[in-house]
Every structure is written in C-alpha cells, then in structure tokens.
Design a protein around this motif. Structure first.
Motif, PDB file in Angstrom:
ATOM      1  N   SER A  26      -8.472  13.068  -4.659  1.00  0.00           N
ATOM      2  CA  SER A  26      -8.065  12.095  -3.645  1.00  0.00           C
ATOM      3  C   SER A  26      -8.088  10.668  -4.195  1.00  0.00           C
ATOM      4  O   SER A  26      -7.211   9.870  -3.895  1.00  0.00           O
ATOM      5  CB  SER A  26      -8.926  12.210  -2.385  1.00  0.00           C
ATOM      6  N   LYS A  27      -9.093  10.343  -5.006  1.00  0.00           N
ATOM      7  CA  LYS A  27      -9.139   9.012  -5.617  1.00  0.00           C
ATOM      8  C   LYS A  27      -8.000   8.844  -6.619  1.00  0.00           C
ATOM      9  O   LYS A  27      -7.375   7.791  -6.694  1.00  0.00           O
ATOM     10  CB  LYS A  27     -10.487   8.769  -6.300  1.00  0.00           C
ATOM     11  N   THR A  28      -7.755   9.891  -7.399  1.00  0.00           N
ATOM     12  CA  THR A  28      -6.665   9.836  -8.372  1.00  0.00           C
ATOM     13  C   THR A  28      -5.341   9.618  -7.657  1.00  0.00           C
ATOM     14  O   THR A  28      -4.519   8.793  -8.076  1.00  0.00           O
ATOM     15  CB  THR A  28      -6.619  11.131  -9.211  1.00  0.00           C
ATOM     16  N   GLU A  29      -5.126  10.339  -6.557  1.00  0.00           N
ATOM     17  CA  GLU A  29      -3.894  10.172  -5.782  1.00  0.00           C
ATOM     18  C   GLU A  29      -3.782   8.755  -5.228  1.00  0.00           C
ATOM     19  O   GLU A  29      -2.701   8.163  -5.235  1.00  0.00           O
ATOM     20  CB  GLU A  29      -3.841  11.195  -4.644  1.00  0.00           C
ATOM     21  N   ALA A  30      -4.890   8.190  -4.755  1.00  0.00           N
ATOM     22  CA  ALA A  30      -4.876   6.832  -4.206  1.00  0.00           C
ATOM     23  C   ALA A  30      -4.513   5.817  -5.279  1.00  0.00           C
ATOM     24  O   ALA A  30      -3.712   4.902  -5.049  1.00  0.00           O
ATOM     25  CB  ALA A  30      -6.237   6.502  -3.591  1.00  0.00           C
ATOM     26  N   VAL A  31      -5.087   5.974  -6.466  1.00  0.00           N
ATOM     27  CA  VAL A  31      -4.774   5.062  -7.573  1.00  0.00           C
ATOM     28  C   VAL A  31      -3.309   5.197  -7.969  1.00  0.00           C
ATOM     29  O   VAL A  31      -2.604   4.202  -8.169  1.00  0.00           O
ATOM     30  CB  VAL A  31      -5.710   5.321  -8.782  1.00  0.00           C
ATOM     31  N   MET A  32      -2.836   6.432  -8.063  1.00  0.00           N
ATOM     32  CA  MET A  32      -1.437   6.656  -8.441  1.00  0.00           C
ATOM     33  C   MET A  32      -0.479   6.122  -7.375  1.00  0.00           C
ATOM     34  O   MET A  32       0.599   5.626  -7.694  1.00  0.00           O
ATOM     35  CB  MET A  32      -1.186   8.140  -8.711  1.00  0.00           C
ATOM     36  N   GLN A  33      -0.860   6.196  -6.115  1.00  0.00           N
ATOM     37  CA  GLN A  33      -0.024   5.655  -5.047  1.00  0.00           C
ATOM     38  C   GLN A  33       0.089   4.134  -5.182  1.00  0.00           C
ATOM     39  O   GLN A  33       1.170   3.560  -5.022  1.00  0.00           O
ATOM     40  CB  GLN A  33      -0.594   6.044  -3.674  1.00  0.00           C
ATOM     41  N   LYS A  34      -1.022   3.476  -5.491  1.00  0.00           N
ATOM     42  CA  LYS A  34      -0.986   2.016  -5.704  1.00  0.00           C
ATOM     43  C   LYS A  34      -0.123   1.679  -6.921  1.00  0.00           C
ATOM     44  O   LYS A  34       0.653   0.734  -6.894  1.00  0.00           O
ATOM     45  CB  LYS A  34      -2.393   1.456  -5.875  1.00  0.00           C
ATOM     46  N   LEU A  35      -0.270   2.461  -7.975  1.00  0.00           N
ATOM     47  CA  LEU A  35       0.538   2.250  -9.181  1.00  0.00           C
ATOM     48  C   LEU A  35       2.022   2.421  -8.868  1.00  0.00           C
ATOM     49  O   LEU A  35       2.845   1.607  -9.275  1.00  0.00           O
ATOM     50  CB  LEU A  35       0.104   3.210 -10.290  1.00  0.00           C
ATOM     51  N   LYS A  36       2.329   3.467  -8.108  1.00  0.00           N
ATOM     52  CA  LYS A  36       3.721   3.704  -7.727  1.00  0.00           C
ATOM     53  C   LYS A  36       4.263   2.528  -6.929  1.00  0.00           C
ATOM     54  O   LYS A  36       5.376   2.044  -7.179  1.00  0.00           O
ATOM     55  CB  LYS A  36       3.836   4.989  -6.910  1.00  0.00           C
ATOM     56  N   GLY A  37       3.492   2.028  -5.971  1.00  0.00           N
ATOM     57  CA  GLY A  37       3.926   0.884  -5.170  1.00  0.00           C
ATOM     58  C   GLY A  37       4.201  -0.340  -6.029  1.00  0.00           C
ATOM     59  O   GLY A  37       5.201  -1.047  -5.838  1.00  0.00           O
ATOM     60  N   THR A  38       3.336  -0.582  -6.993  1.00  0.00           N
ATOM     61  CA  THR A  38       3.526  -1.719  -7.892  1.00  0.00           C
ATOM     62  C   THR A  38       4.788  -1.549  -8.729  1.00  0.00           C
ATOM     63  O   THR A  38       5.599  -2.475  -8.857  1.00  0.00           O
ATOM     64  CB  THR A  38       2.296  -1.872  -8.814  1.00  0.00           C
ATOM     65  N   LEU A  39       4.969  -0.352  -9.282  1.00  0.00           N
ATOM     66  CA  LEU A  39       6.144  -0.105 -10.122  1.00  0.00           C
ATOM     67  C   LEU A  39       7.440  -0.156  -9.319  1.00  0.00           C
ATOM     68  O   LEU A  39       8.450  -0.682  -9.803  1.00  0.00           O
ATOM     69  CB  LEU A  39       6.013   1.237 -10.839  1.00  0.00           C
ATOM     70  N   VAL A  40       7.412   0.352  -8.095  1.00  0.00           N
ATOM     71  CA  VAL A  40       8.602   0.275  -7.235  1.00  0.00           C
ATOM     72  C   VAL A  40       8.927  -1.188  -6.941  1.00  0.00           C
ATOM     73  O   VAL A  40      10.090  -1.592  -6.972  1.00  0.00           O
ATOM     74  CB  VAL A  40       8.404   1.086  -5.932  1.00  0.00           C
ATOM     75  N   GLY A  41       7.902  -1.991  -6.698  1.00  0.00           N
ATOM     76  CA  GLY A  41       8.122  -3.425  -6.461  1.00  0.00           C
ATOM     77  C   GLY A  41       8.735  -4.115  -7.663  1.00  0.00           C
ATOM     78  O   GLY A  41       9.655  -4.935  -7.528  1.00  0.00           O
ATOM     79  N   ILE A  42       8.247  -3.799  -8.845  1.00  0.00           N
ATOM     80  CA  ILE A  42       8.805  -4.378 -10.077  1.00  0.00           C
ATOM     81  C   ILE A  42      10.255  -3.941 -10.237  1.00  0.00           C
ATOM     82  O   ILE A  42      11.146  -4.755 -10.516  1.00  0.00           O
ATOM     83  CB  ILE A  42       7.957  -3.969 -11.299  1.00  0.00           C
ATOM     84  N   TYR A  43      10.500  -2.650 -10.062  1.00  0.00           N
ATOM     85  CA  TYR A  43      11.855  -2.117 -10.196  1.00  0.00           C
ATOM     86  C   TYR A  43      12.805  -2.788  -9.202  1.00  0.00           C
ATOM     87  O   TYR A  43      13.893  -3.240  -9.575  1.00  0.00           O
ATOM     88  CB  TYR A  43      11.842  -0.602  -9.985  1.00  0.00           C
ATOM     89  N   ASP A  44      12.403  -2.857  -7.929  1.00  0.00           N
ATOM     90  CA  ASP A  44      13.249  -3.473  -6.904  1.00  0.00           C
ATOM     91  C   ASP A  44      13.547  -4.933  -7.243  1.00  0.00           C
ATOM     92  O   ASP A  44      14.664  -5.407  -7.074  1.00  0.00           O
ATOM     93  CB  ASP A  44      12.599  -3.373  -5.520  1.00  0.00           C
ATOM     94  N   GLY A  45      12.527  -5.645  -7.731  1.00  0.00           N
ATOM     95  CA  GLY A  45      12.733  -7.039  -8.122  1.00  0.00           C
ATOM     96  C   GLY A  45      13.743  -7.170  -9.243  1.00  0.00           C
ATOM     97  O   GLY A  45      14.607  -8.053  -9.217  1.00  0.00           O
ATOM     98  N   LEU A  46      13.643  -6.296 -10.224  1.00  0.00           N
ATOM     99  CA  LEU A  46      14.600  -6.330 -11.339  1.00  0.00           C
ATOM    100  C   LEU A  46      16.012  -6.007 -10.871  1.00  0.00           C
ATOM    101  O   LEU A  46      16.977  -6.659 -11.286  1.00  0.00           O
ATOM    102  CB  LEU A  46      14.174  -5.350 -12.434  1.00  0.00           C
ATOM    103  N   VAL A  47      16.134  -4.999 -10.001  1.00  0.00           N
ATOM    104  CA  VAL A  47      17.449  -4.625  -9.489  1.00  0.00           C
ATOM    105  C   VAL A  47      18.059  -5.780  -8.704  1.00  0.00           C
ATOM    106  O   VAL A  47      19.243  -6.100  -8.852  1.00  0.00           O
ATOM    107  CB  VAL A  47      17.358  -3.345  -8.618  1.00  0.00           C
ATOM    108  N   ASN A  48      17.234  -6.431  -7.885  1.00  0.00           N
ATOM    109  CA  ASN A  48      17.736  -7.543  -7.075  1.00  0.00           C
ATOM    110  C   ASN A  48      18.135  -8.750  -7.916  1.00  0.00           C
ATOM    111  O   ASN A  48      18.988  -9.542  -7.512  1.00  0.00           O
ATOM    112  CB  ASN A  48      16.696  -7.960  -6.029  1.00  0.00           C
ATOM    113  N   MET A  49      17.515  -8.897  -9.077  1.00  0.00           N
ATOM    114  CA  MET A  49      17.799 -10.058  -9.921  1.00  0.00           C
ATOM    115  C   MET A  49      18.882  -9.791 -10.960  1.00  0.00           C
ATOM    116  O   MET A  49      19.330 -10.717 -11.627  1.00  0.00           O
ATOM    117  CB  MET A  49      16.522 -10.502 -10.633  1.00  0.00           C
TER     118      MET A  49
END
Length: 113
Positions: A26-49
C-alpha cells in the motif's frame, strides 16, 4: 558526537524505510501514485508548451539567418549584435575554446583570459 550514535554510512543513504517498501504494497502504491501524478504534470506541461518551444526555435533560427545575411552585406549593427550573442553564449556555457588565442582547450583549473 553527543546523543547520536553514528554507524557506517550506507551507500544509498536512504535507510531501512525504503527497504521496507517491498513488504508494504500500500505504501509502495501510494508513492508510485504520487510519482505518476508528478510525471503526468511534467508531461502535460511539455505538451502544452511544445508549440511555443517550436515557434521560439524557428524564430531564433530566422534571426540568426537574417543576422548572417546582414553580416555578409557588411552591416556594422549585425556585427555588433553577433559579437554580443557570442559573448553571451560564452558566458552561458563553458565553451572549451579560447577565442583570443590558438589554444583549443582551456583546462577547468585554468582561467580564460
């Protein structure tokens, strides 16, 4: 040291908590979910720019091309702007070439003139 018992340094410096992640899904999943959110944010920012980055790159190439043409025509203003850009590029990056002499490489421990 007082009050702190220091042991041999662990090379990863992350401690036992990270080692326990493998046994706590459960902790591993929580950490990976935060990582995924961060990476999706970076990706979306790059796509938008991307359009702005492409346009900026095209503009820079056009400016340099025009500057080059003006230099070929003998423009003093183009020469001054070109030298200004070259100076900024030298300061912004560690160009390992000395432009004031024939030395191809300036060692990091040496000063450029």
């Amino acid at each position: 040291s007082f009050g702190i018992s220091l042991g041999k340094l662990n090379s990863d410096m992350l401690g036992k908590g990270v080692d326990k992640l493998a046994s706590d899904t459960s902790k591993t999943e929580a950490v990976m979910q935060k990582l995924k959110g961060t990476l999706v944010g970076i990706y979306d920012g790059l796509v938008n720019m991307k359009d702005n980055v492409i346009e900026g790159g095209q503009d820079a190439v056009q400016v340099v091309s025009t500057l080059n043409e003006d230099l070929a025509d003998g423009s003093e203003e183009a020469k001054e702007k070109s030298v200004k850009w070259i100076k900024k590029a030298l300061v912004a990056s560690m160009v390992e070439t000395c432009l004031c002499c024939d030395q191809e490489v300036v060692e990091v421990s040496e000063y450029m003139a």
